[in-house]
Design a protein around this motif. Structure first.
Motif, mmCIF file in Angstrom:
data_model
loop_
_atom_site.group_PDB
_atom_site.id
_atom_site.type_symbol
_atom_site.label_atom_id
_atom_site.label_comp_id
_atom_site.label_asym_id
_atom_site.label_seq_id
_atom_site.Cartn_x
_atom_site.Cartn_y
_atom_site.Cartn_z
ATOM 1 N N THR A 77 3.231 -5.589 -7.212
ATOM 2 C CA THR A 77 1.814 -5.552 -6.834
ATOM 3 C C THR A 77 1.265 -4.135 -6.947
ATOM 4 O OG1 THR A 77 2.060 -7.432 -5.345
ATOM 5 C CG2 THR A 77 0.160 -5.993 -4.978
ATOM 6 N N GLU A 126 0.824 -1.208 0.000
ATOM 7 C CA GLU A 126 0.000 0.000 0.000
ATOM 8 C C GLU A 126 0.855 1.253 0.000
ATOM 9 O OE1 GLU A 126 -2.911 2.546 -0.448
ATOM 10 O OE2 GLU A 126 -3.064 0.371 -0.676
ATOM 11 N N THR A 163 -1.773 -2.569 -9.470
ATOM 12 C CA THR A 163 -2.940 -1.862 -8.949
ATOM 13 C C THR A 163 -3.089 -0.473 -9.551
ATOM 14 O OG1 THR A 163 -2.832 -3.048 -6.839
ATOM 15 C CG2 THR A 163 -4.024 -0.956 -6.849
ATOM 16 N N GLU A 210 -5.689 2.050 -12.373
ATOM 17 C CA GLU A 210 -6.321 3.304 -11.996
ATOM 18 C C GLU A 210 -5.971 4.438 -12.962
ATOM 19 O OE1 GLU A 210 -5.050 4.135 -8.031
ATOM 20 O OE2 GLU A 210 -5.785 2.224 -7.216
ATOM 21 N N ALA A 240 2.103 1.645 -3.463
ATOM 22 C CA ALA A 240 1.026 2.114 -4.335
ATOM 23 C C ALA A 240 0.782 3.608 -4.142
ATOM 24 C CB ALA A 240 -0.255 1.323 -4.066
#
Length: 346
Positions: free
Chosen positions: A113, A87, A117, A121, A90
């Motif tokens: 990862t 996270e 993600t 977007e 990201a």
């Protein structure tokens, strides 16, 4: 009517002349309404938690950005992860893309990862990730390197330099990427003398990726290897390599081999003379060439490989004490380029 046409052409020419000095002009056809031809390219780059200043992997990527600023006149925004989580990675990428950066470059396989993600977007942004090819999307390009080839060459140097027929390898984290460094190094050593022993140590194993930024662990591991008889230690351990150099310098009769960038050029004076060479992973070239391709209009995803043939990997020659071993290293390089030697990756 003719005078108005001539005036329009003159005005357009003056506009291009004035703006060409301060912006990267990307060629577009008259039918292209994207506006890219009238914009400065703004590149985003996300480092791992070490960021600039690690004197290794991140600094190599930063050198590519710095070169692009100078030669391609791009603008750049930089970020690094605040925590070792997907996270957090990201968020670093998301902030760059939302701020208008395109392309966005992720430094290291740990971003895989997060890239998967955030690329969904921002479908209109090109993401480039170094050292990973697991994300397959139209707007993701993988920048891959033949680390095993460069490691083979420094393995040859280690075999020629050892006086004890025993050398060592310190890997930052026990993962497939670092196995490529190990495999190439061992193959290079054994191409000179199959009887030379290669001791291998990894600092951490997943899910602990701290082995890339733990100099104390690098120093302790190298000290044990030297005490066990190794007199050449190759460190493929990112920022932990500085600890390996300290242990080697303390041993005085041992050699260290650096990684990614020419670590002889950036190491502390106290350890510099004991760094025989470094395996050069030309992340700077990969980053620069990807930005250059984007400027020229290449916005496609896919995979790009940087090997010996394109100066993607190699070895440093800053330490003059490497001289006696260069002939053997060059012979090995030509064998790889000719196809006579295929370097293993595992």
């Amino acid at each position: 009517m003719i005078e108005r046409f001539r005036a329009g052409v003159l005005a357009a020419a003056l506009t291009l002349l004035l703006t060409g000095c301060s912006a990267v002009m990307v060629p577009v056809s008259p039918a292209d309404s994207s506006g890219l031809g009238r914009e400065t390219v703004r590149v985003g780059i996300a480092y791992d938690s070490a960021g600039r200043g690690d004197k290794s992997f991140n600094d190599a990527a930063a050198a590519g950005i710095d070169r692009a600023k100078q030669e391609l006149l791009i603008e750049a925004s930089e970020a690094k992860t605040q925590a070792e989580t997907d996270e957090a990675r990201a968020e670093a990428l998301r902030g760059l893309a939302a701020g208008g950066s395109n392309p966005v470059i992720a430094v290291g396989f740990l971003y895989a990862t997060a890239v998967g993600t955030v690329a969904e977007e921002f479908p209109g942004t090109l993401f480039a990730i170094i050292d990973d090819d697991s994300v397959t999307a139209d707007n993701v390009v993988s920048l891959l390197f033949s680390e095993e080839q460069g490691s083979y060459l420094v393995g040859v140097a280690a075999a020629l330099a050892t006086r004890k027929d025993r050398v060592a390898f310190v890997g930052g984290v026990d993962v497939a990427l670092i196995h490529k460094f190990e495999a190439g190094y061992v193959a290079g050593v054994h191409s000179v003398d199959p009887g030379i022993r290669v001791d291998v140590r990894y600092l951490t194993r997943p899910p602990d990726f701290g082995g890339f930024s733990a100099p104390a662990k690098g120093k302790a591991a190298a000290a044990r290897l030297i005490a066990g008889g190794a007199d050449v230690v190759y460190a493929a351990a990112g920022g932990s390599g500085s600890g390996v150099f300290q242990a080697v310098a303390a041993g005085r009769k041992a050699w260290a081999i650096g990684v990614d960038s020419d670590q002889y050029a950036t190491a502390d004076e106290a350890v510099r003379s004991r760094i025989l060479t470094s395996m050069l992973k030309r992340v700077d070239n990969g980053v620069f060439q990807e930005i250059q391709a984007f400027v020229k209009g290449d916005r496609a995803g896919g995979k790009k490989r940087y090997d010996l043939k394109v100066d993607g990997v190699g070895y440093a020659t800053s330490n003059q004490q490497l001289g006696p071993y260069q002939s053997g290293m060059e012979k090995a390089r030509y064998r790889i380029l000719s196809g006579a030697v295929r370097v293993p990756v595992s």
